[in-house]
Design an enzyme around this catalytic site. Structure first.
Site, PDB file in Angstrom:
ATOM      1  CG  HIS A 178       0.100   4.410   4.689  1.00 46.19           C
ATOM      2  ND1 HIS A 178      -0.630   3.656   5.571  1.00 46.19           N
ATOM      3  CD2 HIS A 178      -0.759   5.346   4.196  1.00 46.19           C
ATOM      4  CE1 HIS A 178      -1.879   4.119   5.615  1.00 46.19           C
ATOM      5  NE2 HIS A 178      -1.984   5.134   4.786  1.00 46.19           N
ATOM      6  CG  ASP A 189       4.941   3.195   7.460  1.00 42.31           C
ATOM      7  OD1 ASP A 189       4.005   3.644   6.767  1.00 42.31           O
ATOM      8  OD2 ASP A 189       4.779   2.271   8.287  1.00 42.31           O
ATOM      9  CG  HIS A 190       4.235   0.170   4.373  1.00 42.76           C
ATOM     10  ND1 HIS A 190       4.056  -1.128   4.747  1.00 42.76           N
ATOM     11  CD2 HIS A 190       3.821   0.926   5.435  1.00 42.76           C
ATOM     12  CE1 HIS A 190       3.527  -1.174   5.973  1.00 42.76           C
ATOM     13  NE2 HIS A 190       3.383   0.067   6.411  1.00 42.76           N
ATOM     14  CG  HIS A 215       3.906  -1.605  11.523  1.00 42.87           C
ATOM     15  ND1 HIS A 215       4.677  -0.489  11.721  1.00 42.87           N
ATOM     16  CD2 HIS A 215       3.205  -1.396  10.384  1.00 42.87           C
ATOM     17  CE1 HIS A 215       4.458   0.380  10.736  1.00 42.87           C
ATOM     18  NE2 HIS A 215       3.560  -0.142   9.908  1.00 42.87           N
ATOM     19  CG  HIS A 238      -3.999   0.155   6.690  1.00 49.16           C
ATOM     20  ND1 HIS A 238      -3.943   0.753   7.932  1.00 49.16           N
ATOM     21  CD2 HIS A 238      -2.836   0.491   6.071  1.00 49.16           C
ATOM     22  CE1 HIS A 238      -2.803   1.425   8.046  1.00 49.16           C
ATOM     23  NE2 HIS A 238      -2.116   1.278   6.930  1.00 49.16           N
ATOM     24  CG  HIS A 262      -0.411   0.107   2.532  1.00 47.11           C
ATOM     25  ND1 HIS A 262       0.410  -0.857   3.079  1.00 47.11           N
ATOM     26  CD2 HIS A 262      -0.514   1.077   3.488  1.00 47.11           C
ATOM     27  CE1 HIS A 262       0.766  -0.488   4.311  1.00 47.11           C
ATOM     28  NE2 HIS A 262       0.228   0.692   4.564  1.00 47.11           N
ATOM     29  CG  ASP A 298       0.588  -1.213   7.811  1.00 44.99           C
ATOM     30  OD1 ASP A 298       1.496  -2.015   8.110  1.00 44.99           O
ATOM     31  OD2 ASP A 298       0.762   0.017   7.739  1.00 44.99           O
TER      32      ASP A 298
HETATM   33 ZN   LIG Z   1       2.767   0.774   8.225  1.00 50.15          ZN
HETATM   34 ZN   LIG Z   2      -0.080   1.721   6.473  1.00 52.67          ZN
END
Ligand SMILES: [Zn+2]
Ligand SMILES: [Zn+2]
Length: 259
Positions: A54, A56-57, A170, A108, A52, A132
Site C-alpha cells: 500500500h 501509505d507504506h 497506524h 490485509h 506490504h 497493517d
Molecule cells: Zn496502512
Molecule cells: Zn495497508
C-alpha cells in the site's frame, strides 16, 4: 538500540530503529519526515523494511533510496518499488547487527509480511514490525485475504513472546478500543487499557508500541475463542458458525460497519 515512531500523514507511524550511528525504517509512506529526522540526528539510513504494497507504506521509498542509498527489503510476492531484496517465511534479514525473522502474514494483503527480532544478546525486549496486520485493539481490513488467512496470521503473531513490543503502522487504537469495549464489555484489562490510551492521546502521545501479552488480553481479534466474544458475535449475527473462525469472521465484518 533506540526505537521511535515518526508520525506521517494523519495516522501512520514510520518506525525507526537505530544504534546511534545507523538506522532502519519500516514502511516509509513518505520521505520528508524521515530525511528531516536523519538530518537532525546525523544518522545514516542503512535499511528500509516494507511489510506490504500500500502506498501509505511505500510512497517514500524511491526518494529515500536516492538520497541515502539504503537497501530495501520487502515481500516476496507484492508489487514493490524495485530494486529490492524479496523475503518471506523462513528468511532472515541482518540489519544493524540484529537478525530479523520474516513471517508471511496474509490477510490485509495477499503477500503481507512481518519482521520479528527476538532481541537475544541485546538486552532489549523482542520486537515485531507487523504493518497493517495487527493493530492495538484491532486488526487490518481484509482487502486481499480471507478471514481464515487473517486468523492464522494473527495466531502466528500471538504465539510470539508476551514481552514482544508490537510496532503497528497506524495510530488506530482509540477507534479500535471503542469497538473492543462494545464486543467485550466486561473485560477489566480492556477498560483499564482504554482509559490509559485515552490519556496518552489527550497529550498527543503514541499508544504504541503495544505488547503481545497485552493484546492477548484486550484485542477482540486475538480472543475469538473466548465465550464472551462468541456471545457478542452471535447477538450481532445469529448465523455466526460456532468456533473461533466463525466468531472472527463476524467480528471483522461488524467492525467494518461499526459507528
Ligand atoms: Zn496502512
Ligand atoms: Zn495497508
Amino acid at each position: 538500540m533506540t526505537l521511535l515512531p515518526l508520525p506521517a500523514f494523519s495516522d501512520n507511524y514510520i518506525w525507526v530503529l537505530h544504534d546511534g550511528q545507523r538506522a532502519l525504517v519500516v514502511d516509509p509512506g513518505e520521505s520528508d519526515g524521515v530525511l528531516d529526522w536523519l538530518g537532525t540526528s546525523g544518522l545514516t539510513l542503512d535499511t528500509i523494511l516494507l511489510t506490504h504494497h500500500h502506498g501509505d507504506h511505500t510512497g517514500g521509498v524511491r526518494a529515500l533510496r536516492e538520497a541515502t542509498g539504503a537497501r530495501v527489503v520487502g515481500p516476496r510476492a507484492e508489487p514493490m518499488p524495485e530494486p529490492l531484496v524479496r523475503v518471506g517465511t523462513g528468511d532472515t534479514v541482518e540489519a544493524l547487527g540484529l537478525t530479523l525473522e520474516v513471517f508471511d502474514v496474509p490477510g490485509h494483503t495477499a503477500g503481507h509480511i512481518a519482521f520479528f527480532c527476538d532481541g537475544a544478546g541485546t538486552g532489549d525486549a523482542p520486537l515485531l514490525f507487523c504493518g497493517d496486520t495487527l493493530f492495538s485493539g484491532g486488526c487490518g481490513r481484509l482487502f486481499e485475504g480471507s478471514p481464515a488467512q487473517m486468523l492464522a496470521s494473527l495466531g502466528r503473531l500471538a504465539s510470539l513472546p508476551d514481552a514482544t513490543r508490537v510496532c503497528c503502522a497506524h495510530e488506530y487504537t482509540l477507534s479500535n478500543l471503542r469497538f473492543a469495549l462494545a464486543v467485550d464489555p466486561d473485560n477489566d484489562a480492556l477498560q483499564t487499557y482504554a482509559a490509559h490510551c485515552q490519556s496518552l492521546r489527550e497529550r498527543n502521545l503514541p499508544t504504541l508500541p503495544s505488547s503481545i501479552g497485552l493484546e492477548k488480553r484486550i484485542n477482540p481479534f486475538l480472543r475469538a475463542e473466548q465465550p464472551a466474544l462468541e456471545r457478542s458475535a452471535r447477538a450481532h449475527d445469529p448465523d455466526t458458525p460456532p468456533g473461533p473462525l466463525g466468531v472472527f469472521t463476524t467480528l471483522r465484518a461488524w467492525k467494518n460497519v461499526f459507528q
